[in-house]
Design a protein around this motif. Sequence first.
Motif, PDB file in Angstrom:
ATOM      1  N   TYR A   8       4.730  -3.527   7.823  1.00 47.78           N
ATOM      2  CA  TYR A   8       4.359  -4.748   7.111  1.00 47.78           C
ATOM      3  C   TYR A   8       4.807  -4.724   5.653  1.00 47.78           C
ATOM      4  CZ  TYR A   8       1.745  -5.813  11.266  1.00 47.78           C
ATOM      5  OH  TYR A   8       1.413  -6.089  12.565  1.00 47.78           O
ATOM      6  N   ASP A  34       6.058  -5.105   2.022  1.00 50.83           N
ATOM      7  CA  ASP A  34       6.195  -6.275   1.155  1.00 50.83           C
ATOM      8  C   ASP A  34       5.974  -5.780  -0.270  1.00 50.83           C
ATOM      9  OD1 ASP A  34       6.035  -9.521   1.286  1.00 50.83           O
ATOM     10  OD2 ASP A  34       4.842  -8.754  -0.382  1.00 50.83           O
ATOM     11  N   ARG A  60       4.063  -6.897  -2.390  1.00 44.23           N
ATOM     12  CA  ARG A  60       2.652  -6.995  -2.766  1.00 44.23           C
ATOM     13  C   ARG A  60       1.720  -6.217  -1.834  1.00 44.23           C
ATOM     14  NH1 ARG A  60       4.275 -12.156  -2.691  1.00 44.23           N
ATOM     15  NH2 ARG A  60       2.700 -12.723  -1.172  1.00 44.23           N
ATOM     16  N   LEU A  61       2.259  -5.513  -0.851  1.00 51.73           N
ATOM     17  CA  LEU A  61       1.422  -4.706   0.035  1.00 51.73           C
ATOM     18  C   LEU A  61       0.984  -3.452  -0.713  1.00 51.73           C
ATOM     19  CD1 LEU A  61       0.283  -4.373   2.937  1.00 51.73           C
ATOM     20  CD2 LEU A  61       2.371  -3.096   3.477  1.00 51.73           C
ATOM     21  N   GLU A  62      -0.304  -3.153  -0.659  1.00 50.66           N
ATOM     22  CA  GLU A  62      -0.809  -1.975  -1.361  1.00 50.66           C
ATOM     23  C   GLU A  62      -1.878  -1.278  -0.534  1.00 50.66           C
ATOM     24  OE1 GLU A  62      -3.924  -3.716  -4.521  1.00 50.66           O
ATOM     25  OE2 GLU A  62      -1.881  -4.462  -4.797  1.00 50.66           O
ATOM     26  N   TRP A  96      -3.665  -3.715   2.150  1.00 49.62           N
ATOM     27  CA  TRP A  96      -3.811  -5.163   2.068  1.00 49.62           C
ATOM     28  C   TRP A  96      -2.732  -5.767   1.212  1.00 49.62           C
ATOM     29  CZ3 TRP A  96      -9.166  -6.188  -0.624  1.00 49.62           C
ATOM     30  CH2 TRP A  96      -9.254  -5.481  -1.818  1.00 49.62           C
ATOM     31  N   GLN A  97      -2.542  -7.044   1.465  1.00 51.93           N
ATOM     32  CA  GLN A  97      -1.556  -7.814   0.719  1.00 51.93           C
ATOM     33  C   GLN A  97      -2.249  -9.086   0.247  1.00 51.93           C
ATOM     34  OE1 GLN A  97       2.141  -8.437   2.805  1.00 51.93           O
ATOM     35  NE2 GLN A  97       2.454 -10.391   1.795  1.00 51.93           N
ATOM     36  N   ARG A  98      -2.192  -9.297  -1.049  1.00 51.49           N
ATOM     37  CA  ARG A  98      -2.805 -10.497  -1.628  1.00 51.49           C
ATOM     38  C   ARG A  98      -1.717 -11.388  -2.203  1.00 51.49           C
ATOM     39  NH1 ARG A  98      -7.370  -7.270  -4.901  1.00 51.49           N
ATOM     40  NH2 ARG A  98      -5.769  -5.722  -4.790  1.00 51.49           N
ATOM     41  N   ASP A  99      -1.984 -12.695  -2.203  1.00 44.42           N
ATOM     42  CA  ASP A  99      -1.021 -13.611  -2.815  1.00 44.42           C
ATOM     43  C   ASP A  99      -1.223 -13.588  -4.330  1.00 44.42           C
ATOM     44  OD1 ASP A  99      -3.198 -15.297  -3.397  1.00 44.42           O
ATOM     45  OD2 ASP A  99      -2.708 -16.729  -1.819  1.00 44.42           O
ATOM     46  N   ARG A 110      -3.027 -10.459   4.105  1.00 46.08           N
ATOM     47  CA  ARG A 110      -3.029  -9.542   5.248  1.00 46.08           C
ATOM     48  C   ARG A 110      -3.977  -8.381   4.967  1.00 46.08           C
ATOM     49  NH1 ARG A 110       2.431  -8.776   6.272  1.00 46.08           N
ATOM     50  NH2 ARG A 110       2.292 -10.451   7.795  1.00 46.08           N
TER      51      ARG A 110
END
Length: 184
Positions: A50, A52, A54-56, A70-73, A80
Amino acid sequence: MALKATVVRAELQISDMDRHYYATHPLTLAQHPSETDERLVVRLLAFALYADERLEFGRGLSTDEDPDLWQRDYTGEIERWIDLGQPDESRVRKACGRAREVVVLNYGGRAADLWWEKNARALARHDNLVVLDLPDDQVQALAALYSRGLRWTVMVQDGEVSLLDAEGRELVVRPVLRTGTAAA
């Protein structure tokens, strides 16, 4: 005296043909003393699946309210939420209410099968939930590639993950879709 986390440095060079995502991610992870090598490499696999910008990673095993990843906008909303293993059904339900998409990477051999048998009906109600099973033999092979300074070249195509480590060892991981849509 409390045991301290082990710092693990990893570099993932990701080519995700399914999502047309190509990037190299230098990562630093804290391996909690109670976290197994299998769980750590499953966290890295989840990141690769997954990936991205912004994925952390969440704050870890000691923090129940955070997911494993998790990924935040840009507004802070959770796009996610990714949990590993066999989370409690109520945790998954809460996550489904908080995030646009929730992913569970279920692994652990027979325990993973039992968890699915127990929770399948309740989990089927969530339209934004994806449950992927990782076969135990593939998780064990993945753990054999573990080192504290690992470098993996990862290619994702048709839901299959091909890994090549710095020593030239290859592995193919084929997650099995239990529920949801496999699109990342």
